[in-house]
Design an enzyme around this catalytic site. Sequence first.
Site, PDB file in Angstrom:
ATOM      1  N   CYS A   1       0.827  -1.209   0.000  1.00 37.87           N
ATOM      2  CA  CYS A   1       0.000   0.000   0.000  1.00 37.87           C
ATOM      3  C   CYS A   1       0.869   1.271   0.000  1.00 37.87           C
ATOM      4  O   CYS A   1       1.459   1.584  -1.027  1.00 37.87           O
ATOM      5  CB  CYS A   1      -0.980  -0.062   1.163  1.00 37.87           C
ATOM      6  SG  CYS A   1      -2.415   0.970   0.895  1.00 37.87           S
TER       7      CYS A   1
ATOM      8  N   HIS B   1      -3.088  -5.385   1.732  1.00 39.86           N
ATOM      9  CA  HIS B   1      -2.351  -5.677   2.974  1.00 39.86           C
ATOM     10  C   HIS B   1      -2.422  -7.152   3.374  1.00 39.86           C
ATOM     11  O   HIS B   1      -3.217  -7.493   4.266  1.00 39.86           O
ATOM     12  CB  HIS B   1      -2.979  -4.879   4.129  1.00 39.86           C
ATOM     13  CG  HIS B   1      -2.822  -3.410   4.023  1.00 39.86           C
ATOM     14  ND1 HIS B   1      -1.765  -2.732   4.568  1.00 39.86           N
ATOM     15  CD2 HIS B   1      -3.615  -2.468   3.445  1.00 39.86           C
ATOM     16  CE1 HIS B   1      -1.902  -1.436   4.334  1.00 39.86           C
ATOM     17  NE2 HIS B   1      -3.008  -1.251   3.654  1.00 39.86           N
TER      18      HIS B   1
ATOM     19  N   GLU C   1      -0.548  -8.692   5.256  1.00 39.51           N
ATOM     20  CA  GLU C   1      -0.166  -8.803   6.671  1.00 39.51           C
ATOM     21  C   GLU C   1      -1.377  -8.660   7.593  1.00 39.51           C
ATOM     22  O   GLU C   1      -1.362  -9.136   8.728  1.00 39.51           O
ATOM     23  CB  GLU C   1       0.910  -7.753   7.022  1.00 39.51           C
ATOM     24  CG  GLU C   1       0.462  -6.305   7.140  1.00 39.51           C
ATOM     25  CD  GLU C   1       0.242  -5.610   5.803  1.00 39.51           C
ATOM     26  OE1 GLU C   1       0.319  -6.274   4.750  1.00 39.51           O
ATOM     27  OE2 GLU C   1      -0.034  -4.394   5.817  1.00 39.51           O
TER      28      GLU C   1
HETATM   29  N1  GLN Z   1      -3.503   6.347   1.200  1.00 39.98           N
HETATM   30  C1  GLN Z   1      -2.267   6.001   1.804  1.00 39.98           C
HETATM   31  C2  GLN Z   1      -1.094   6.758   1.165  1.00 39.98           C
HETATM   32  O1  GLN Z   1      -1.260   7.547   0.320  1.00 39.98           O
HETATM   33  C3  GLN Z   1      -1.975   4.518   1.710  1.00 39.98           C
HETATM   34  C4  GLN Z   1      -2.949   3.767   2.579  1.00 39.98           C
HETATM   35  C5  GLN Z   1      -2.379   2.507   3.166  1.00 39.98           C
HETATM   36  O2  GLN Z   1      -1.173   2.285   3.226  1.00 39.98           O
HETATM   37  N2  GLN Z   1      -3.268   1.693   3.675  1.00 39.98           N
HETATM   38  O3  GLN Z   1       0.011   6.540   1.538  1.00 39.98           O
END
Ligand code: GLN
Length: 216
Positions: free
Chosen positions: A95, A190, A192
């Site tokens: 992410c 994710h 994890e």
């Molecule tokens: N929206 C977040 C970002 O721009 C990422 C979200 C996440 O890691 N769950 O970093």
Amino acid sequence: MCPTSPRRTASPSVAGSPSVGVLALQGDVREHAALLAHLGAEVVLVRRPEELAAVDGLVLPGGESSVIDKLSRVFGMQEPIRSAITDGLPVYGTCAGLILLADEIADGIEGQESFGGMDVTVRRNAFGRQVESFETELDAPVLGAPMVRATFIRAPIVERVGAGVEVLAALEDGRIVAVRQGALLGTSFHPEVDGDSRFHELLLERVRIRADERGR
Ligand code: GLN
């Protein structure tokens, strides 16, 4: 008569356990550390260049990419991480971590930078405000069965992939959510959080090769 118990030496899996860092500036560090430890890795929370130098792989956690970016510069970690990536360090970003691995960020905040290394364009918060988070099942052929239960939280999408980038998973509508380029791996979601360890195992395969090469 009691048989004498054999003397215990460190088991090979412990002696040979690869050392994997989790960048611990912000984000879901604990979940990654727990999953990696469960897989037998020696986990190092990385905040300083010396800690980075001691690991054979690195996880960039989920969180807020603009904050991790800023803190990495404050802590003097941006250049060390960039050069470790150039030097072939295996890295897995989830992410926000995927955003940090992208050569190009779309919809970053003013002045936001990435570590880069992957020839991809990643759009932040690609699902808009209505869909903050959702779960779905994904087919990731590289992992085989079963399908991946994937949790997306304010997730990014990979909008462009360069020639050397392998697409590992996409949503039904074709939007790309998992990519690999050499030793770099990134997912929009994710694993994890769902306890699916198979992407982390892909990282560990690379980490072991790296540790062997470096005679550790
Ligand atoms: N929206 C977040 C970002 O721009 C990422 C979200 C996440 O890691 N769950 O970093």
